[in-house]
Design a protein around this motif. Structure first.
Motif, mmCIF file in Angstrom:
data_model
loop_
_atom_site.group_PDB
_atom_site.id
_atom_site.type_symbol
_atom_site.label_atom_id
_atom_site.label_comp_id
_atom_site.label_asym_id
_atom_site.label_seq_id
_atom_site.Cartn_x
_atom_site.Cartn_y
_atom_site.Cartn_z
ATOM 1 N N PRO A 21 82.384 50.757 12.618
ATOM 2 C CA PRO A 21 83.241 49.955 13.502
ATOM 3 C C PRO A 21 83.098 48.461 13.242
ATOM 4 O O PRO A 21 82.004 47.973 12.935
ATOM 5 C CB PRO A 21 82.762 50.334 14.905
ATOM 6 C CG PRO A 21 81.385 50.878 14.711
ATOM 7 C CD PRO A 21 81.384 51.541 13.365
ATOM 8 N N LEU A 22 84.203 47.766 13.359
ATOM 9 C CA LEU A 22 84.237 46.327 13.132
ATOM 10 C C LEU A 22 83.620 45.605 14.327
ATOM 11 O O LEU A 22 84.059 45.787 15.467
ATOM 12 C CB LEU A 22 85.687 45.878 12.937
ATOM 13 C CG LEU A 22 85.950 44.418 12.596
ATOM 14 C CD1 LEU A 22 85.304 44.048 11.256
ATOM 15 C CD2 LEU A 22 87.446 44.154 12.553
ATOM 16 N N LEU B 35 95.134 43.677 11.914
ATOM 17 C CA LEU B 35 93.774 43.770 12.441
ATOM 18 C C LEU B 35 93.518 45.152 13.025
ATOM 19 O O LEU B 35 92.484 45.782 12.745
ATOM 20 C CB LEU B 35 93.548 42.700 13.506
ATOM 21 C CG LEU B 35 92.194 42.752 14.233
ATOM 22 C CD1 LEU B 35 91.048 42.617 13.245
ATOM 23 C CD2 LEU B 35 92.118 41.670 15.305
ATOM 24 N N HIS B 36 94.451 45.657 13.829
ATOM 25 C CA HIS B 36 94.263 46.964 14.459
ATOM 26 C C HIS B 36 94.178 48.073 13.423
ATOM 27 O O HIS B 36 93.339 48.982 13.530
ATOM 28 C CB HIS B 36 95.396 47.245 15.435
ATOM 29 C CG HIS B 36 95.388 46.338 16.634
ATOM 30 N ND1 HIS B 36 96.427 46.262 17.534
ATOM 31 C CD2 HIS B 36 94.440 45.463 17.091
ATOM 32 C CE1 HIS B 36 96.142 45.384 18.472
ATOM 33 N NE2 HIS B 36 94.941 44.891 18.227
ATOM 34 N N ALA B 37 95.024 48.015 12.394
ATOM 35 C CA ALA B 37 95.016 49.063 11.366
ATOM 36 C C ALA B 37 93.700 49.053 10.592
ATOM 37 O O ALA B 37 93.120 50.113 10.305
ATOM 38 C CB ALA B 37 96.198 48.870 10.419
ATOM 39 N N PHE B 38 93.211 47.872 10.265
ATOM 40 C CA PHE B 38 91.968 47.775 9.503
ATOM 41 C C PHE B 38 90.778 48.196 10.351
ATOM 42 O O PHE B 38 89.894 48.931 9.883
ATOM 43 C CB PHE B 38 91.793 46.341 9.009
ATOM 44 C CG PHE B 38 90.658 46.159 8.048
ATOM 45 C CD1 PHE B 38 90.622 46.856 6.850
ATOM 46 C CD2 PHE B 38 89.622 45.280 8.333
ATOM 47 C CE1 PHE B 38 89.568 46.695 5.948
ATOM 48 C CE2 PHE B 38 88.566 45.103 7.457
ATOM 49 C CZ PHE B 38 88.538 45.815 6.253
ATOM 50 N N ALA B 39 90.749 47.759 11.611
ATOM 51 C CA ALA B 39 89.647 48.139 12.501
ATOM 52 C C ALA B 39 89.627 49.649 12.721
ATOM 53 O O ALA B 39 88.554 50.276 12.737
ATOM 54 C CB ALA B 39 89.778 47.411 13.834
ATOM 55 N N ALA B 40 90.797 50.249 12.882
ATOM 56 C CA ALA B 40 90.868 51.704 13.077
ATOM 57 C C ALA B 40 90.369 52.441 11.842
ATOM 58 O O ALA B 40 89.689 53.469 11.943
ATOM 59 C CB ALA B 40 92.299 52.117 13.407
ATOM 60 N N ALA B 41 90.704 51.918 10.661
ATOM 61 C CA ALA B 41 90.268 52.558 9.420
ATOM 62 C C ALA B 41 88.754 52.497 9.286
ATOM 63 O O ALA B 41 88.111 53.486 8.886
ATOM 64 C CB ALA B 41 90.939 51.887 8.230
ATOM 65 N N LEU B 42 88.165 51.354 9.625
ATOM 66 C CA LEU B 42 86.709 51.238 9.554
ATOM 67 C C LEU B 42 86.035 52.147 10.573
ATOM 68 O O LEU B 42 85.014 52.797 10.279
ATOM 69 C CB LEU B 42 86.284 49.787 9.789
ATOM 70 C CG LEU B 42 86.584 48.799 8.651
ATOM 71 C CD1 LEU B 42 86.251 47.376 9.088
ATOM 72 C CD2 LEU B 42 85.788 49.167 7.403
ATOM 73 N N ALA B 43 86.596 52.221 11.775
ATOM 74 C CA ALA B 43 86.020 53.078 12.813
ATOM 75 C C ALA B 43 86.047 54.537 12.373
ATOM 76 O O ALA B 43 85.092 55.291 12.624
ATOM 77 C CB ALA B 43 86.787 52.901 14.117
ATOM 78 N N ALA B 44 87.124 54.945 11.718
ATOM 79 C CA ALA B 44 87.234 56.326 11.253
ATOM 80 C C ALA B 44 86.188 56.642 10.188
ATOM 81 O O ALA B 44 85.822 57.807 10.001
ATOM 82 C CB ALA B 44 88.640 56.575 10.705
ATOM 83 N N LEU B 45 85.710 55.600 9.511
ATOM 84 C CA LEU B 45 84.682 55.781 8.486
ATOM 85 C C LEU B 45 83.273 55.645 9.050
ATOM 86 O O LEU B 45 82.285 55.666 8.305
ATOM 87 C CB LEU B 45 84.884 54.750 7.371
ATOM 88 C CG LEU B 45 86.158 54.901 6.539
ATOM 89 C CD1 LEU B 45 86.362 53.674 5.656
ATOM 90 C CD2 LEU B 45 86.097 56.168 5.691
ATOM 91 N N GLY C 230 88.060 51.925 2.905
ATOM 92 C CA GLY C 230 87.288 52.945 2.205
ATOM 93 C C GLY C 230 86.533 52.382 1.016
ATOM 94 O O GLY C 230 85.368 52.731 0.768
ATOM 95 N N ARG C 231 87.180 51.497 0.252
ATOM 96 C CA ARG C 231 86.528 50.897 -0.913
ATOM 97 C C ARG C 231 85.359 50.008 -0.503
ATOM 98 O O ARG C 231 84.290 50.023 -1.127
ATOM 99 C CB ARG C 231 87.541 50.070 -1.713
ATOM 100 C CG ARG C 231 88.471 50.900 -2.580
ATOM 101 C CD ARG C 231 89.466 50.019 -3.316
ATOM 102 N NE ARG C 231 90.266 50.790 -4.250
ATOM 103 C CZ ARG C 231 89.942 51.018 -5.524
ATOM 104 N NH1 ARG C 231 88.810 50.511 -6.003
ATOM 105 N NH2 ARG C 231 90.710 51.727 -6.303
ATOM 106 N N LEU C 232 85.547 49.229 0.561
ATOM 107 C CA LEU C 232 84.471 48.335 0.997
ATOM 108 C C LEU C 232 83.248 49.115 1.449
ATOM 109 O O LEU C 232 82.113 48.765 1.108
ATOM 110 C CB LEU C 232 84.972 47.437 2.129
ATOM 111 C CG LEU C 232 86.097 46.451 1.776
ATOM 112 C CD1 LEU C 232 86.456 45.599 2.983
ATOM 113 C CD2 LEU C 232 85.713 45.585 0.590
ATOM 114 N N VAL C 233 83.487 50.146 2.213
ATOM 115 C CA VAL C 233 82.368 50.973 2.674
ATOM 116 C C VAL C 233 81.716 51.689 1.500
ATOM 117 O O VAL C 233 80.483 51.793 1.413
ATOM 118 C CB VAL C 233 82.849 51.976 3.741
ATOM 119 C CG1 VAL C 233 81.742 52.984 4.077
ATOM 120 C CG2 VAL C 233 83.294 51.241 5.000
ATOM 121 N N ALA C 234 82.517 52.154 0.559
ATOM 122 C CA ALA C 234 81.988 52.905 -0.580
ATOM 123 C C ALA C 234 81.072 52.051 -1.458
ATOM 124 O O ALA C 234 80.122 52.566 -2.054
ATOM 125 C CB ALA C 234 83.143 53.461 -1.414
#
Length: 334
Positions: free
Chosen positions: A208-209, A195-205, A169-173
């Motif tokens: 996608p990674l 990796l899976h947790a971070f990729a899922a978080a980015l996809a939700a925002l 969230g911080r990186l995207v923000a």
């Protein structure tokens, strides 16, 4: 060297009475106990710990096999394990698997042969074939940090999914759209899960990674540097690197310095795991910090519970994000 018989003669009691006093049983009288202890001090008598352990079927030692003792994360865990074990009257014998299955198996067998009362293992990979041998020998086992295939033993680990979600969230923000990840080995539970947790978080925002923005390392510094170099060589290189381990993060930082790129002016950097000197850099490094001391202490308590015949449950602690500015807050992103 003084013997138990010498103590008995000096105190004027039988060797059986000396044994009772030294093993914490009630002496015939308080005066008798005092005489025995005084004789022990005067003669400098030291009980034979090995003989006692064989009689009690306990050696008061625990075995600890870590994936890489040079990794500050595992070094901190090892220190916490030693401190907690010592507080309970146990010594710890260490083995360094060096991220290698065969070396891990060698240390496990060596520790079993030394008749340790229990084993703590930070597995090198998913391969759990060695667990059957430990179970066959009847030695209690607790896994630390990583899991292995098919094992049904207690596990003590840290969950970083919330911290990774917060980091995404911080990186995207702050405007990062090209995010590079230096992931751990695919044959380790922590390598895959982070990796899976971070990729899922980015996809939700909605970010996608990209597949070509992921490189896998081996939790070593050189692999982090190589992965960073490969990511920076892309036609559209990442504006921020996320290294899923402190040594790979160190390698990435070295590569950024070699390429004369500033952090965070040219490229942002975040690292999973903290190091004591990360806050001391010109731009302190944003990290996901794991509760290493708590992990080591909890693992020992779980193992001692197993030794006592109890059935402890898995322990899952929480990692946390420590934002220090190395990801480029306030820096415009193309």
């Amino acid at each position: 060297m003084a013997t138990m018989k010498d103590v008995a003669l000096r105190a004027g009691v039988s060797t059986a009475t000396v044994s009772r006093v030294l093993n914490g049983h009630t002496a015939p009288t308080p005066e008798t106990r005092d005489r025995v202890l005084a004789a022990v001090d005067e003669l400098g008598y030291r009980p034979n710990a090995l003989a006692r352990s064989l009689r009690m079927h306990r050696t008061k030692t625990l075995g600890l096999v870590v994936s890489d003792l040079l990794n500050p994360f595992f070094a901190e865990i090892a220190r916490a394990v030693e401190d907690e074990a010592r507080a309970h009257g146990y010594c710890v014998v260490f083995g360094n698997a060096d991220e290698n299955d065969e070396q891990q198996a060698t240390y496990v067998r060596t520790l079993l042969d030394r008749q340790v009362d229990g084993l703590l293992v930070c597995p090198a990979t998913d391969d759990g074939s060695w667990v059957a041998e430990v179970a066959q020998r009847g030695v209690p086992l607790v896994l630390l940090d990583r899991t292995v295939t098919g094992a049904t033993v207690p596990v003590v680990r840290a969950d970083g999914s919330d911290a990774l979600r917060e980091l995404a969230g911080r990186l995207v923000a702050v405007g990062h759209r090209r995010i590079g990840v230096i992931a751990g080995p695919e044959d380790t539970s922590t390598g895959r899960e982070r990796l899976h947790a971070f990729a899922a978080a980015l996809a939700a925002l909605g970010q996608p990674l990209a597949d070509d923005h992921v490189r896998h390392g081996d939790f070593r510094r050189a692999s982090g540097a190589a992965a960073a170099a490969a990511l920076l060589a892309l036609p559209e290189p990442p504006t921020v690197l996320v290294a899923m381990d402190n040594l790979m993060g160190l390698g990435a930082l070295e590569e950024l310095r070699r390429a004369n790129l500033s952090v965070p002016g040219d490229v942002g950097l975040a690292v999973y795991d903290d190091q004591l000197w990360f806050p001391l850099l010109d731009q302190p490094i944003t990290v996901i910090a794991q509760p290493t001391v708590e992990m080591g202490s909890a693992a020992v308590r779980s193992l001692l519970a197993l030794i006592s015949g109890e059935q402890p449950t898995d322990v899952r602690l929480t990692a946390r994000l420590i934002a220090r500015g190395s990801c480029g807050e306030g820096v415009p992103r193309p």
